[in-house]
Design a protein around this motif. Structure first.
Motif, PDB file in Angstrom:
ATOM      1  N   PHE A 396       1.360  -1.282   0.045  1.00  0.00           N
ATOM      2  CA  PHE A 396      -0.307  -0.028  -0.149  1.00  0.00           C
ATOM      3  C   PHE A 396       0.583   1.164   0.034  1.00  0.00           C
ATOM      4  O   PHE A 396       1.494   1.974   0.769  1.00  0.00           O
ATOM      5  N   ASP A 397       1.098   1.849  -0.507  1.00  0.00           N
ATOM      6  CA  ASP A 397       1.374   3.621  -0.774  1.00  0.00           C
ATOM      7  C   ASP A 397       0.611   4.864  -0.378  1.00  0.00           C
ATOM      8  O   ASP A 397      -0.748   4.812  -0.596  1.00  0.00           O
ATOM      9  N   PRO A 398       1.312   4.792   1.057  1.00  0.00           N
ATOM     10  CA  PRO A 398      -0.072   5.402   2.037  1.00  0.00           C
ATOM     11  C   PRO A 398       0.140   6.883   1.565  1.00  0.00           C
ATOM     12  O   PRO A 398      -0.890   7.908   1.810  1.00  0.00           O
ATOM     13  N   LYS A 399       1.158   7.974   0.847  1.00  0.00           N
ATOM     14  CA  LYS A 399       1.438   8.782   0.260  1.00  0.00           C
ATOM     15  C   LYS A 399       0.419   9.197  -0.658  1.00  0.00           C
ATOM     16  O   LYS A 399      -0.693   9.944  -0.731  1.00  0.00           O
ATOM     17  N   LEU A 400       0.285   7.935  -1.411  1.00  0.00           N
ATOM     18  CA  LEU A 400      -0.696   8.259  -2.509  1.00  0.00           C
ATOM     19  C   LEU A 400      -2.171   8.063  -2.192  1.00  0.00           C
ATOM     20  O   LEU A 400      -3.192   7.479  -3.466  1.00  0.00           O
ATOM     21  N   GLY A 401      -2.301   7.049  -1.639  1.00  0.00           N
ATOM     22  CA  GLY A 401      -3.913   6.468  -0.792  1.00  0.00           C
ATOM     23  C   GLY A 401      -4.119   5.001  -2.211  1.00  0.00           C
ATOM     24  O   GLY A 401      -4.997   4.472  -1.769  1.00  0.00           O
ATOM     25  N   VAL A 402      -3.010   4.468  -3.078  1.00  0.00           N
ATOM     26  CA  VAL A 402      -3.376   3.478  -3.845  1.00  0.00           C
ATOM     27  C   VAL A 402      -2.321   1.707  -3.216  1.00  0.00           C
ATOM     28  O   VAL A 402      -1.884   2.769  -2.984  1.00  0.00           O
ATOM     29  N   ILE A 403      -3.783   0.583  -3.886  1.00  0.00           N
ATOM     30  CA  ILE A 403      -2.247  -0.242  -4.399  1.00  0.00           C
ATOM     31  C   ILE A 403      -1.548   0.004  -5.129  1.00  0.00           C
ATOM     32  O   ILE A 403      -1.720   0.448  -7.138  1.00  0.00           O
ATOM     33  N   PRO A 404      -0.144   0.197  -5.161  1.00  0.00           N
ATOM     34  CA  PRO A 404       0.829   0.333  -6.264  1.00  0.00           C
ATOM     35  C   PRO A 404       0.248  -0.963  -7.033  1.00  0.00           C
ATOM     36  O   PRO A 404       0.642  -2.199  -6.853  1.00  0.00           O
ATOM     37  N   ASN A 405       0.727  -0.799  -8.620  1.00  0.00           N
ATOM     38  CA  ASN A 405       0.277  -1.460  -9.158  1.00  0.00           C
ATOM     39  C   ASN A 405       0.050  -1.318 -10.848  1.00  0.00           C
ATOM     40  O   ASN A 405       0.675  -0.042 -10.739  1.00  0.00           O
TER      41      ASN A 405
END
Ligand SMILES: Cc1cc2nc3c(=O)[nH]c(=O)nc-3n(C[C@H](O)[C@H](O)[C@H](O)COP(=O)(O)OP(=O)(O)OC[C@H]3O[C@@H](n4cnc5c(N)ncnc54)[C@H](O)[C@@H]3O)c2cc1C
Ligand SMILES: NC(=O)c1ccc[n+]([C@@H]2O[C@H](COP(=O)([O-])OP(=O)(O)OC[C@H]3O[C@@H](n4cnc5c(N)ncnc54)[C@H](OP(=O)(O)O)[C@@H]3O)[C@@H](O)[C@H]2O)c1
Length: 514
Positions: A396-405
């Motif tokens: 999980f990328d807490p900065k972007l708030g997304v699952i890196p994909n």
């Protein structure tokens, strides 16, 4: 934006490197979780038992989707359509399906909710099953799902709100737009919100479409909402509302608003209200919009006309008797929520005056050093939604708030995919989410075809059902939802509403005989 370090490992590599299964027992758990993701029995005797049912490698792929909003349903639809044997289970934490289509889309936009008909067709497919009342990450862990299915797609949306991170944010009278929307739309966790609308002025921070939804619901004459699916409780509070003015505040300028033209037009035409726009905010804009993309140009032209021209006969006739107003305030960034003299609730907001650095969409708001205090009794923060991490095993990328994909493939975790707001961040309409989810579905099927997913049979729901049962979790099916749906429709009938939403999960379970 997804990182560039995507590595696509072969399945055999993944088997050696997959993350450890959870050691901790989820809150509702009664039985320990075994290393193969099954509970209560020795590893050798559990999922292996299901293996006997599958004799060849041509068994239907068992796919699990987490979340039943547009992303979950469109991903499932794509998989079912393009793989004639695929079986898809859709897990959902709520007792009811459809995510933000039910709990986000405004009650006075019923046409948007027609997508529910398509989702219903998908859910009724013999190869699809809805498993509601299951919180993934709490009732069942992602590694357990991955052990039971050939592939797992995370489509769990953005359930949190972005915080303002300013002093006074916690004061009574300050709400996130997410909670306010959840309240009028019947989201069980927000049913007790009961916002105090006894003040004269409300301030909405942020200038996106959610901000306009919230402003519209606050200002629409309640009799115009009576035939919608807004909850009766919210309607009761709105009937007593004394809010006369709603300010919608943006940290940048008219060329950077995030709302769209259709929603702005609705505001301009809202019965019983008039717009307040300061012509000074629009000086010189006419020349600057020549080169901007067409949708932005048309939107800005409408803003400009509303701010600087006398309203036409029809608009003037509608606005003359208006007792309520809404206004756009530009170049103002929230700095502090001001408390009432007794310190017990919000009484205003201090805004930092800003100017733009750069041009167009990319321009940045920087404070000039000046501030402005705006008195108000209600502050609604509408600066965006935010996804949460679901499970320690999922990147999980807490900065972007997304699952890196990469195009829906979760970085470094073969067999795991994502779609919708958790994949690309909390922006975009249902149509954007559809395109994005179809793409994830396509990637998954490509990987299946390329032999990158686990070979041989997988137990699918049979294994998870046993786990959930051992943990005291009672999933609900799509036909259970159809019973609740019928009940809601019947409760709405008397009042001429499309439905009266059920708000209490315990009552819902009771209606299902649980
Ligand atoms: C207030 C608001 C109004 C909107 N209005 C419109 C509109 O009028 N028109 C339009 O086109 N778009 C609109 N949108 C945008 C649209 O709603 C989104 O594009 C879309 O819903 C995103 O889909 P999603 O499936 O990614 O997320 P969601 O719709 O949020 O679905 C996610 C689902 O996952 C479930 N979930 C979450 N966590 C878990 C878990 N741990 N386990 C199991 N399930 C879980 C949630 O309960 C939810 O059902 C609106 C958005 C908002 C916020
Ligand atoms: N009717 C519809 O079709 C409909 C209805 C509702 C929602 N939606 C969609 O759902 C998505 C989410 O909508 P949204 O309104 O939540 O998000 P959004 O479109 O991203 O708008 C967020 C707003 O908050 C502002 N903001 C962000 N951080 C801020 C901060 N720290 N301080 C001050 N302002 C800040 C942004 O300004 P900056 O631009 O300066 O960052 C922007 O004006 C959008 O794609 C929207 O179109 C569609």
């Amino acid at each position: 934006m997804a990182p560039r370090c995507w590595r696509w490992w072969h399945w055999s590599t993944w088997r050696r490197t997959r993350p450890p299964l959870p050691g901790s027992t989820p809150s509702r758990s009664r039985a320990p979780v075994g290393p193969d993701g099954c509970a209560g029995r020795p590893a050798s005797a559990k999922c292996g038992g299901f293996r006997q049912r599958f004799s060849t490698q041509e068994q239907p792929p068992q796919i699990c989707v987490v979340g039943s909003g547009p992303a979950g349903f469109y991903t499932a639809q794509h998989l079912l359509k393009h793989h004639p044997q695929a079986h898809v289970d859709i897990y959902e934490k709520q007792l009811v399906p459809f995510g933000l289509v039910r709990f986000g889309v405004a009650p006075d936009h019923p046409e948007v909710k027609n997508v529910i008909n398509t989702f219903t067709q998908t859910a009724r497919s013999a190869r699809c099953a809805f498993r509601g009342n299951v919180v993934v990450g709490r009732d069942v862990a992602v590694p357990e799902l991955r052990a039971a299915y050939h592939a797992v797609v995370l489509s769990y949306g953005a359930e949190d709100h972005r915080a303002l991170e300013i002093p006074g944010e916690e004061l009574p009278g300050v709400f996130s737009a997410r909670a306010f929307v959840g309240w009028y739309n019947g989201l069980p966790e927000n049913r007790e919100l009961a916002p105090d609308l006894s003040c004269d002025t409300a301030v909405i921070l942020g200038q996106g479409n959610v901000a306009l939804d919230v402003a519209r619901i606050l200002l629409t004459p309640p009799e115009h909402l009576e035939k919608t699916d807004i909850t009766e409780a919210a309607l009761g509070v709105l009937r007593q509302s004394r809010v006369k003015t709603v300010w919608i505040v943006g940290r940048r300028g008219p060329l950077q608003v995030a709302f769209t033209i259709k929603e702005l037009r609705e505001m301009i035409q809202l019965p019983g209200t008039r717009p307040i726009l300061d012509p000074a905010d629009f000086l010189g804009l006419q020349d600057r919009i020549k080169d901007v993309p067409r949708p932005r140009k048309r939107l800005t032209e409408l803003l400009l006309r509303t701010a600087t021209e006398k309203p036409g006969t029809e608009d003037a006739a509608r606005q003359a008797p208006a007792s309520r107003a809404w206004g756009l305030r530009f170049f103002r960034s929230p700095q502090q929520v001001l408390p009432s003299p007794d310190g017990r609730r919000a009484a205003g907001i201090r805004l930092a005056v800003t100017r733009l650095e750069g041009v167009g969409e990319a321009a940045r708001a920087v404070p000039t050093g000046d501030t402005e205090d705006l008195p108000c009794g209600l502050v609604l923060s509408s600066v965006g939604y935010k996804s949460r991490p679901i499970d320690p095993s999922v990147p999980f990328d807490p900065k972007l708030g997304v699952i890196p994909n990469m195009e829906g493939r979760v970085v470094d975790v073969p067999g795991l995919y994502c779609s919708g707001w958790v994949k690309r961040g909390p922006t975009g309409v249902i149509a954007t989410t559809m395109t994005d989810s179809f793409l994830t579905g396509q990637m998954l099927l490509q990987d299946l075809k390329a032999g990158l997913l686990p070979p041989g049979p997988r137990p699918g729901y049979a294994a998870i059902e046993a786990l959930l049962s051992s943990r005291g979790v009672q999933p609900v099916s799509f036909s259970d939802w159809e019973k609740l749906d019928a009940e809601e429709v019947s409760r709405g009938k008397g009042a001429g509403k499309p439905r009266e939403k059920l708000l209490d999960p315990q009552e819902m379970l009771g209606l299902l005989g649980r």
